[in-house]
Design an enzyme around this catalytic site. Sequence first.
Site, short mmCIF file in Angstrom:
data_model
loop_
_atom_site.label_atom_id
_atom_site.label_comp_id
_atom_site.label_asym_id
_atom_site.label_seq_id
_atom_site.Cartn_x
_atom_site.Cartn_y
_atom_site.Cartn_z
N PRO A 154 61.57 100.33 87.61
CG PRO A 154 62.29 100.10 89.81
CD PRO A 154 61.20 99.70 88.87
CB ALA B 35 61.30 91.84 78.98
CB ALA B 36 57.94 95.46 81.02
CG ASP C 101 64.06 89.12 82.01
OD1 ASP C 101 64.12 88.20 82.83
OD2 ASP C 101 64.68 90.20 82.14
O1 PMV Z 1 68.37 91.52 85.29
P1 PMV Z 1 67.18 90.97 84.58
O2 PMV Z 1 65.92 91.35 85.19
O3 PMV Z 1 67.19 91.28 83.11
O4 PMV Z 1 67.25 89.37 84.73
C1 PMV Z 1 68.10 88.64 83.91
C2 PMV Z 1 68.13 87.20 84.29
C3 PMV Z 1 69.44 86.52 83.92
O5 PMV Z 1 69.28 85.14 84.23
C4 PMV Z 1 70.61 87.08 84.74
C5 PMV Z 1 69.77 86.67 82.45
C6 PMV Z 1 68.88 85.86 81.52
O6 PMV Z 1 68.90 86.14 80.32
O7 PMV Z 1 68.17 84.94 81.95
#
Ligand code: PMV
Length: 314
Positions: free
Chosen positions: A101, A110-111, A152
Amino acid sequence: MPAFTASAPAKIILFGEHAVVYGRPAIAVPVQQVQARAVVIPDPLAPRGRVWIQAPEINLDCAVGELPEENPLRKLIQLLQEHFQIDHLPACILRVSSTIPVAAGLGSGAAISVACLRALSAFLGAPLPVEHVSDLAYEIEKIYHGTPSGIDNTVVAYDRPVYFVHGQPIEFLSVGQPLTLVIGDSGRRSPTSEPVGALRQAWLANSVPYEELFDRVGEIARSARANLETGSLLHLGNLMDENHTLLVQMGVSSPELDHLVAAAHTAGALGAKLSGGGWGGNMIALVEPELAEQVSAALLQSGATHTLITQVRP
Ligand code: PMV
Protein backbone atom coordinates in the site's frame (compact mmCIF):
# COMPACT_ATOMS: atom_id res chain seq x y z
CA MET A 1 14.49 -10.82 -26.09
CA PRO A 2 14.83 -11.54 -22.38
CA ALA A 3 13.07 -9.38 -19.80
CA PHE A 4 14.87 -8.30 -16.62
CA THR A 5 12.83 -8.66 -13.45
CA ALA A 6 13.54 -7.60 -9.87
CA SER A 7 11.51 -7.21 -6.72
CA ALA A 8 11.90 -5.67 -3.28
CA PRO A 9 10.06 -6.18 0.02
CA ALA A 10 8.10 -3.77 2.20
CA LYS A 11 9.40 -2.79 5.62
CA ILE A 12 8.15 -1.91 9.06
CA ILE A 13 9.90 0.13 11.68
CA LEU A 14 9.91 -1.71 15.01
CA PHE A 15 11.38 1.17 16.99
CA GLY A 16 12.61 4.70 16.46
CA GLU A 17 10.77 6.29 13.52
CA HIS A 18 10.99 10.10 13.40
CA ALA A 19 13.70 10.23 16.08
CA VAL A 20 15.92 8.49 13.50
CA VAL A 21 15.65 11.61 11.29
CA TYR A 22 17.35 13.48 14.18
CA GLY A 23 20.27 11.08 14.54
CA ARG A 24 18.85 8.57 17.02
CA PRO A 25 18.95 4.79 16.37
CA ALA A 26 16.02 2.89 14.89
CA ILE A 27 15.24 -0.75 14.14
CA ALA A 28 13.48 -1.90 10.96
CA VAL A 29 12.72 -5.27 9.39
CA PRO A 30 11.68 -6.34 5.88
CA VAL A 31 8.18 -7.72 5.26
CA GLN A 32 8.14 -10.29 2.48
CA GLN A 33 4.38 -10.78 2.05
CA VAL A 34 4.04 -7.60 0.01
CA GLN A 35 6.54 -6.62 -2.68
CA ALA A 36 7.31 -4.09 -5.41
CA ARG A 37 8.27 -5.48 -8.79
CA ALA A 38 9.96 -4.02 -11.86
CA VAL A 39 10.25 -5.63 -15.29
CA VAL A 40 12.42 -4.17 -18.06
CA ILE A 41 11.64 -5.27 -21.60
CA PRO A 42 14.10 -4.23 -24.32
CA ASP A 43 12.30 -2.26 -27.06
CA PRO A 44 14.84 -2.06 -29.91
CA LEU A 45 12.30 -0.75 -32.45
CA ALA A 46 11.40 2.27 -30.30
CA PRO A 47 13.09 5.66 -30.87
CA ARG A 48 16.64 5.82 -29.51
CA GLY A 49 16.80 6.17 -25.73
CA ARG A 50 13.06 6.05 -25.15
CA VAL A 51 12.10 4.56 -21.78
CA TRP A 52 8.38 3.87 -21.67
CA ILE A 53 6.92 3.57 -18.17
CA GLN A 54 3.90 1.41 -17.47
CA ALA A 55 2.59 1.58 -13.90
CA PRO A 56 -1.13 0.82 -14.11
CA GLU A 57 -1.70 1.16 -10.35
CA ILE A 58 -0.77 4.84 -10.53
CA ASN A 59 -2.18 5.36 -14.03
CA LEU A 60 1.16 5.88 -15.72
CA ASP A 61 1.60 4.86 -19.35
CA CYS A 62 3.99 7.31 -21.00
CA ALA A 63 7.59 8.03 -21.97
CA VAL A 64 9.79 8.98 -19.03
CA GLY A 65 10.57 12.30 -20.73
CA GLU A 66 6.89 13.28 -20.47
CA LEU A 67 6.91 13.00 -16.68
CA PRO A 68 7.42 16.13 -14.53
CA GLU A 69 11.07 16.81 -13.64
CA GLU A 70 10.49 15.95 -9.97
CA ASN A 71 8.81 12.60 -10.68
CA PRO A 72 10.70 9.91 -8.70
CA LEU A 73 10.85 7.50 -11.66
CA ARG A 74 12.23 10.22 -13.94
CA LYS A 75 14.78 11.12 -11.29
CA LEU A 76 15.71 7.44 -10.94
CA ILE A 77 16.50 7.16 -14.68
CA GLN A 78 18.58 10.37 -14.49
CA LEU A 79 20.52 9.08 -11.50
CA LEU A 80 21.23 5.78 -13.25
CA GLN A 81 22.49 7.61 -16.35
CA GLU A 82 24.78 9.74 -14.20
CA HIS A 83 25.98 6.70 -12.27
CA PHE A 84 26.86 4.80 -15.45
CA GLN A 85 27.99 7.99 -17.26
CA ILE A 86 25.72 7.42 -20.24
CA ASP A 87 23.52 9.93 -22.13
CA HIS A 88 20.54 7.64 -22.37
CA LEU A 89 19.40 4.10 -21.65
CA PRO A 90 18.81 1.70 -24.53
CA ALA A 91 15.12 1.90 -25.49
CA CYS A 92 12.96 -0.20 -23.21
CA ILE A 93 9.64 -0.58 -21.45
CA LEU A 94 9.76 -0.38 -17.65
CA ARG A 95 6.77 -2.05 -15.97
CA VAL A 96 6.28 -1.22 -12.32
CA SER A 97 3.78 -2.86 -10.00
CA SER A 98 3.45 -3.26 -6.27
CA THR A 99 1.29 -4.97 -3.69
CA ILE A 100 2.61 -2.60 -0.99
CA PRO A 101 0.00 0.00 0.00
CA VAL A 102 1.21 3.52 -0.89
CA ALA A 103 1.62 6.21 1.82
CA ALA A 104 1.01 3.63 4.53
CA GLY A 105 4.32 3.54 6.42
CA LEU A 106 5.47 0.35 4.68
CA GLY A 107 8.23 1.88 2.56
CA SER A 108 6.51 1.48 -0.81
CA GLY A 109 8.52 4.30 -2.41
CA ALA A 110 11.83 2.76 -1.38
CA ALA A 111 10.74 -0.69 -2.56
CA ILE A 112 9.74 0.62 -6.00
CA SER A 113 13.07 2.44 -6.33
CA VAL A 114 15.07 -0.62 -5.30
CA ALA A 115 13.20 -2.94 -7.68
CA CYS A 116 13.61 -0.50 -10.60
CA LEU A 117 17.32 0.12 -9.91
CA ARG A 118 17.98 -3.62 -9.83
CA ALA A 119 16.02 -4.44 -12.98
CA LEU A 120 17.40 -1.50 -14.98
CA SER A 121 21.01 -2.08 -13.97
CA ALA A 122 20.66 -5.78 -14.90
CA PHE A 123 19.26 -4.65 -18.27
CA LEU A 124 22.37 -2.48 -18.69
CA GLY A 125 24.49 -5.57 -18.08
CA ALA A 126 25.95 -4.16 -14.85
CA PRO A 127 23.79 -5.19 -11.86
CA LEU A 128 24.41 -2.65 -9.11
CA PRO A 129 25.88 -3.87 -5.81
CA VAL A 130 23.50 -3.54 -2.89
CA GLU A 131 25.26 -0.52 -1.35
CA HIS A 132 24.86 1.46 -4.60
CA VAL A 133 21.22 0.39 -4.89
CA SER A 134 20.65 1.68 -1.35
CA ASP A 135 22.55 4.96 -1.95
CA LEU A 136 20.69 5.74 -5.19
CA ALA A 137 17.34 4.84 -3.62
CA TYR A 138 18.21 7.27 -0.80
CA GLU A 139 18.57 10.09 -3.34
CA ILE A 140 15.06 9.28 -4.58
CA GLU A 141 13.68 9.13 -1.03
CA LYS A 142 14.62 12.82 -0.77
CA ILE A 143 11.87 13.57 -3.31
CA TYR A 144 9.27 11.79 -1.19
CA HIS A 145 10.21 13.72 1.92
CA GLY A 146 13.03 16.23 1.96
CA THR A 147 14.94 14.91 5.00
CA PRO A 148 14.90 11.10 4.95
CA SER A 149 16.99 9.30 7.53
CA GLY A 150 17.92 6.56 5.03
CA ILE A 151 16.38 3.71 7.04
CA ASP A 152 13.77 2.77 4.41
CA ASN A 153 16.18 2.37 1.47
CA THR A 154 18.65 0.53 3.74
CA VAL A 155 16.30 -2.14 5.12
CA VAL A 156 14.58 -2.63 1.76
CA ALA A 157 17.81 -2.87 -0.28
CA TYR A 158 19.64 -5.16 2.16
CA ASP A 159 16.47 -7.12 2.93
CA ARG A 160 17.61 -7.82 6.50
CA PRO A 161 16.71 -6.51 9.97
CA VAL A 162 18.82 -3.41 10.63
CA TYR A 163 19.85 -1.28 13.56
CA PHE A 164 20.24 2.04 11.83
CA VAL A 165 21.83 5.33 12.79
CA HIS A 166 22.03 7.98 10.07
CA GLY A 167 25.60 8.44 8.82
CA GLN A 168 26.97 5.39 10.64
CA PRO A 169 27.90 1.98 9.21
CA ILE A 170 24.86 -0.29 8.92
CA GLU A 171 24.50 -2.91 11.64
CA PHE A 172 22.47 -6.03 10.92
CA LEU A 173 20.47 -7.60 13.71
CA SER A 174 19.86 -11.20 14.52
CA VAL A 175 16.84 -11.94 16.66
CA GLY A 176 17.15 -14.42 19.53
CA GLN A 177 13.76 -15.99 18.91
CA PRO A 178 11.11 -15.59 16.17
CA LEU A 179 8.92 -12.51 16.50
CA THR A 180 5.32 -12.68 15.36
CA LEU A 181 3.84 -9.36 14.36
CA VAL A 182 0.37 -8.38 13.24
CA ILE A 183 0.31 -5.34 10.96
CA GLY A 184 -2.95 -3.39 10.86
CA ASP A 185 -3.79 -0.78 8.22
CA SER A 186 -5.76 2.22 9.52
CA GLY A 187 -7.01 2.75 5.98
CA ARG A 188 -5.97 6.38 6.05
CA ARG A 189 -3.26 7.34 3.55
CA SER A 190 -0.67 9.82 4.74
CA PRO A 191 2.42 10.72 2.69
CA THR A 192 5.50 10.53 4.94
CA SER A 193 6.42 14.11 4.04
CA GLU A 194 3.41 15.48 5.97
CA PRO A 195 4.06 14.27 9.54
CA VAL A 196 7.83 14.58 8.96
CA GLY A 197 7.37 18.20 7.81
CA ALA A 198 4.99 19.11 10.66
CA LEU A 199 7.34 17.63 13.26
CA ARG A 200 10.24 19.58 11.78
CA GLN A 201 8.26 22.83 12.05
CA ALA A 202 7.41 22.07 15.68
CA TRP A 203 11.07 21.18 16.42
CA LEU A 204 12.31 24.37 14.71
CA ALA A 205 9.91 26.44 16.80
CA ASN A 206 10.93 24.83 20.10
CA SER A 207 13.50 22.05 19.89
CA VAL A 208 14.01 21.28 23.61
CA PRO A 209 10.92 19.12 24.33
CA TYR A 210 11.34 17.27 21.03
CA GLU A 211 15.02 16.58 21.63
CA GLU A 212 13.99 15.03 24.96
CA LEU A 213 11.40 12.84 23.23
CA PHE A 214 13.98 11.80 20.61
CA ASP A 215 16.49 10.94 23.36
CA ARG A 216 13.94 8.73 25.09
CA VAL A 217 13.10 6.99 21.81
CA GLY A 218 16.83 6.46 21.24
CA GLU A 219 17.14 4.77 24.64
CA ILE A 220 14.17 2.55 23.80
CA ALA A 221 15.76 1.51 20.48
CA ARG A 222 19.05 0.66 22.23
CA SER A 223 17.27 -1.35 24.89
CA ALA A 224 15.09 -3.06 22.24
CA ARG A 225 18.18 -4.14 20.38
CA ALA A 226 19.51 -5.99 23.43
CA ASN A 227 16.09 -7.60 24.02
CA LEU A 228 15.75 -8.62 20.39
CA GLU A 229 19.10 -10.34 20.50
CA THR A 230 18.21 -12.24 23.67
CA GLY A 231 14.61 -12.83 22.56
CA SER A 232 12.87 -11.25 25.57
CA LEU A 233 9.37 -10.78 24.10
CA LEU A 234 7.52 -9.33 27.07
CA HIS A 235 10.06 -6.60 27.52
CA LEU A 236 9.96 -5.82 23.78
CA GLY A 237 6.19 -5.41 23.98
CA ASN A 238 6.55 -2.91 26.83
CA LEU A 239 9.15 -0.99 24.85
CA MET A 240 6.78 -0.82 21.88
CA ASP A 241 4.08 0.66 24.10
CA GLU A 242 6.50 3.25 25.46
CA ASN A 243 7.62 4.11 21.94
CA HIS A 244 3.99 4.59 20.85
CA THR A 245 3.34 6.96 23.77
CA LEU A 246 6.32 9.07 22.71
CA LEU A 247 5.09 9.11 19.08
CA VAL A 248 1.72 10.36 20.35
CA GLN A 249 3.57 13.13 22.21
CA MET A 250 5.43 14.03 19.00
CA GLY A 251 2.02 14.54 17.38
CA VAL A 252 2.40 11.91 14.64
CA SER A 253 -0.28 9.42 15.70
CA SER A 254 -4.01 9.62 14.85
CA PRO A 255 -7.28 8.59 16.54
CA GLU A 256 -7.53 5.59 14.19
CA LEU A 257 -4.00 4.40 14.99
CA ASP A 258 -4.53 4.87 18.75
CA HIS A 259 -7.78 2.94 18.51
CA LEU A 260 -6.08 0.02 16.72
CA VAL A 261 -3.21 0.01 19.24
CA ALA A 262 -5.76 -0.19 22.10
CA ALA A 263 -7.70 -2.96 20.31
CA ALA A 264 -4.51 -4.99 19.88
CA HIS A 265 -3.85 -4.78 23.62
CA THR A 266 -7.37 -5.83 24.52
CA ALA A 267 -6.98 -8.84 22.22
CA GLY A 268 -3.85 -9.93 24.06
CA ALA A 269 -0.93 -8.31 22.18
CA LEU A 270 2.33 -7.98 24.14
CA GLY A 271 2.78 -4.44 22.81
CA ALA A 272 1.72 -2.23 19.92
CA LYS A 273 2.64 1.00 18.20
CA LEU A 274 2.24 2.94 14.98
CA SER A 275 4.91 2.16 12.41
CA GLY A 276 6.42 4.59 9.87
CA GLY A 277 5.47 8.19 9.28
CA GLY A 278 2.13 8.09 11.12
CA TRP A 279 -1.03 10.24 10.86
CA GLY A 280 -2.38 7.19 9.06
CA GLY A 281 -0.90 4.08 7.53
CA ASN A 282 -0.09 1.05 9.61
CA MET A 283 0.38 0.00 13.21
CA ILE A 284 2.10 -3.15 14.43
CA ALA A 285 1.40 -5.47 17.36
CA LEU A 286 3.81 -7.99 18.87
CA VAL A 287 1.98 -11.21 19.73
CA GLU A 288 2.49 -14.75 20.90
CA PRO A 289 2.13 -16.85 17.71
CA GLU A 290 -1.04 -18.58 18.92
CA LEU A 291 -2.76 -15.21 19.42
CA ALA A 292 -1.93 -13.80 15.98
CA GLU A 293 -5.27 -14.68 14.36
CA GLN A 294 -7.20 -13.38 17.36
CA VAL A 295 -5.38 -10.03 17.34
CA SER A 296 -5.78 -9.78 13.57
CA ALA A 297 -9.55 -10.37 13.86
CA ALA A 298 -9.80 -7.76 16.64
CA LEU A 299 -8.00 -5.20 14.48
CA LEU A 300 -10.35 -5.85 11.55
CA GLN A 301 -13.34 -5.47 13.87
CA SER A 302 -11.92 -2.19 15.14
CA GLY A 303 -11.69 -0.61 11.70
CA ALA A 304 -8.43 -1.92 10.18
CA THR A 305 -8.89 -2.22 6.42
CA HIS A 306 -6.25 -4.97 6.10
CA THR A 307 -4.04 -7.00 8.36
CA LEU A 308 -0.91 -9.00 7.72
CA ILE A 309 0.74 -11.52 9.99
CA THR A 310 4.49 -11.64 9.59
CA GLN A 311 7.41 -13.30 11.36
CA VAL A 312 10.94 -12.08 11.93
CA ARG A 313 13.11 -15.17 12.14
CA PRO A 314 16.52 -15.72 13.74
O1 PMV B 1 6.41 6.35 6.42
P1 PMV B 1 7.62 5.59 6.00
O2 PMV B 1 7.38 4.17 5.80
O3 PMV B 1 8.30 6.21 4.81
O4 PMV B 1 8.66 5.67 7.22
C1 PMV B 1 9.41 6.82 7.42
C2 PMV B 1 10.20 6.76 8.68
C3 PMV B 1 10.49 8.13 9.26
O5 PMV B 1 11.35 7.92 10.39
C4 PMV B 1 9.21 8.82 9.74
C5 PMV B 1 11.19 9.04 8.27
C6 PMV B 1 12.63 8.66 7.96
O6 PMV B 1 13.16 9.17 6.97
O7 PMV B 1 13.25 7.88 8.70
